[in-house]
Design a protein around this motif. Structure first.
Motif, short mmCIF file in Angstrom:
data_model
loop_
_atom_site.label_atom_id
_atom_site.label_comp_id
_atom_site.label_asym_id
_atom_site.label_seq_id
_atom_site.Cartn_x
_atom_site.Cartn_y
_atom_site.Cartn_z
N ALA A 1 12.24 7.68 -76.16
CA ALA A 1 13.48 8.40 -75.89
C ALA A 1 13.78 8.34 -74.39
O ALA A 1 12.87 8.18 -73.58
N PRO A 2 15.04 8.47 -74.00
CA PRO A 2 15.38 8.49 -72.57
C PRO A 2 14.67 9.64 -71.86
O PRO A 2 14.33 10.66 -72.47
N GLU A 3 14.44 9.49 -70.58
CA GLU A 3 13.74 10.51 -69.81
C GLU A 3 14.51 11.82 -69.78
O GLU A 3 13.92 12.90 -69.89
N LYS A 4 15.84 11.74 -69.63
CA LYS A 4 16.68 12.94 -69.56
C LYS A 4 17.60 13.01 -70.77
O LYS A 4 18.04 11.99 -71.30
N LEU A 5 17.90 14.23 -71.20
CA LEU A 5 18.79 14.43 -72.33
C LEU A 5 20.21 13.98 -71.99
O LEU A 5 20.73 14.30 -70.92
N LEU A 6 20.82 13.23 -72.90
CA LEU A 6 22.22 12.91 -72.74
C LEU A 6 23.03 14.18 -72.95
O LEU A 6 22.51 15.17 -73.51
N GLU A 7 24.30 14.19 -72.54
CA GLU A 7 25.15 15.35 -72.73
C GLU A 7 26.44 14.92 -73.41
O GLU A 7 27.07 13.93 -73.00
N LEU A 8 26.84 15.64 -74.45
CA LEU A 8 28.04 15.31 -75.21
C LEU A 8 28.90 16.55 -75.35
O LEU A 8 28.43 17.61 -75.77
N TRP A 9 30.19 16.42 -75.01
CA TRP A 9 31.15 17.50 -75.18
C TRP A 9 32.00 17.19 -76.41
O TRP A 9 32.49 16.06 -76.58
N GLY A 10 32.18 18.19 -77.28
CA GLY A 10 32.99 18.00 -78.48
C GLY A 10 33.00 19.27 -79.30
O GLY A 10 32.66 20.35 -78.81
#
Length: 259
Positions: A155-164
């Motif tokens: 998994a990526p090192e940092k969490l992705l962020e999603l607005w919705g």
């Protein structure tokens, strides 16, 4: 592979089957100090119930996708709760960990609702979620199974962020890809707070420059997005990418983290 616009239409029909749930939320959420963690997968009708309430309460939360065949977060759920069942909620603010969508919904209203009580329309769900299941089928069961080509990819090192928000068909298409790629992310709810917010960014019921409700959550979101609010909006702190438009986001995710 189906064209992107057909996927959006399928996602729209899927949202319509739920009668608009997952679209509207309070402008003044009781956001917890520590992020709520939800282990779930996009195509599950039981997980969908929980996500609808999270949008109603306009809460941000961390998502750890657990599609069927996934290897990253399903074992964690088994380790924490002894069962491989979804959704699974971890709330470090109260010390609770729980399965069962109805139990989770009661928990959310108790701790983050206006009066601590679950509204009657959210207290009695059918044991067999026929309507929500139909929505999953209409949506092509996207987000149910893992993309097997990324099984051993970290998994990526940092969490992705999603607005919705839950009922947004454009957001639903993106979340399905995040689920299939087992990409953990922070979901920032951008629920409709009043009638002036209804409609796509360029076609709202109230014409002219968009003005958010003063003091509401959307006023804070506007500072992130610029001069208008449009979802989905993705920020990837691992690469510095910030982008709108579901098609472009899907292409980015598949290119960056897919096969």
């Amino acid at each position: 592979m189906l064209p992107h616009q057909i996927k959006v239409v399928q996602a729209l029909v899927s949202s319509i089957t739920q009668g608009g749930r997952g679209m509207v939320g309070t402008p003044f959420p009781n956001q917890p100090e520590k992020p709520i963690k939800l282990y779930e997968f996009e195509g599950s009708p039981f997980c969908r119930r929980v996500r609808e309430v999270l949008t109603l309460l306009n809460l941000d939360y961390e998502v750890y996708p657990c599609p069927k065949g996934g290897t990253k977060y399903r074992p964690i759920v088994k380790q924490l709760g002894s069962k491989m069942r979804f959704p699974f909620l971890v709330d470090e603010n109260t010390g609770d960990q729980m399965y069962e969508s109805q139990e989770i919904i009661h928990h959310l209203f108790k701790h983050y609702g206006k009066n601590g009580k679950t509204p009657s329309k959210y207290t009695h769900y059918p044991k067999i979620p026929t309507v929500a299941l139909a929505g999953t089928i209409v949506n092509g069961a996207r987000g149910v199974w893992v993309d097997k080509q990324i099984i051993n990819r970290p998994a990526p090192e940092k969490l992705l962020e999603l607005w919705g928000f839950e009922a947004s068909p454009f957001t639903r298409v993106v979340r399905a890809v995040l689920s299939e790629l087992e990409l953990p992310f922070i979901f920032h709810n951008v629920a409709k707070e009043r009638w002036q917010d209804y409609g796509p960014a360029k076609l709202r019921l109230k014409p002219g420059k968009y003005e958010p409700l003063p003091g509401g959550k959307r006023e804070q979101v506007l500072k992130v997005m610029g001069d208008n609010i449009q979802v989905p909006y993705l920020v990837d702190p691992n690469t510095g990418v910030k982008m709108f438009e579901s098609k472009e986001i899907v292409n980015y995710l598949q290119h960056q983290y897919g096969a």
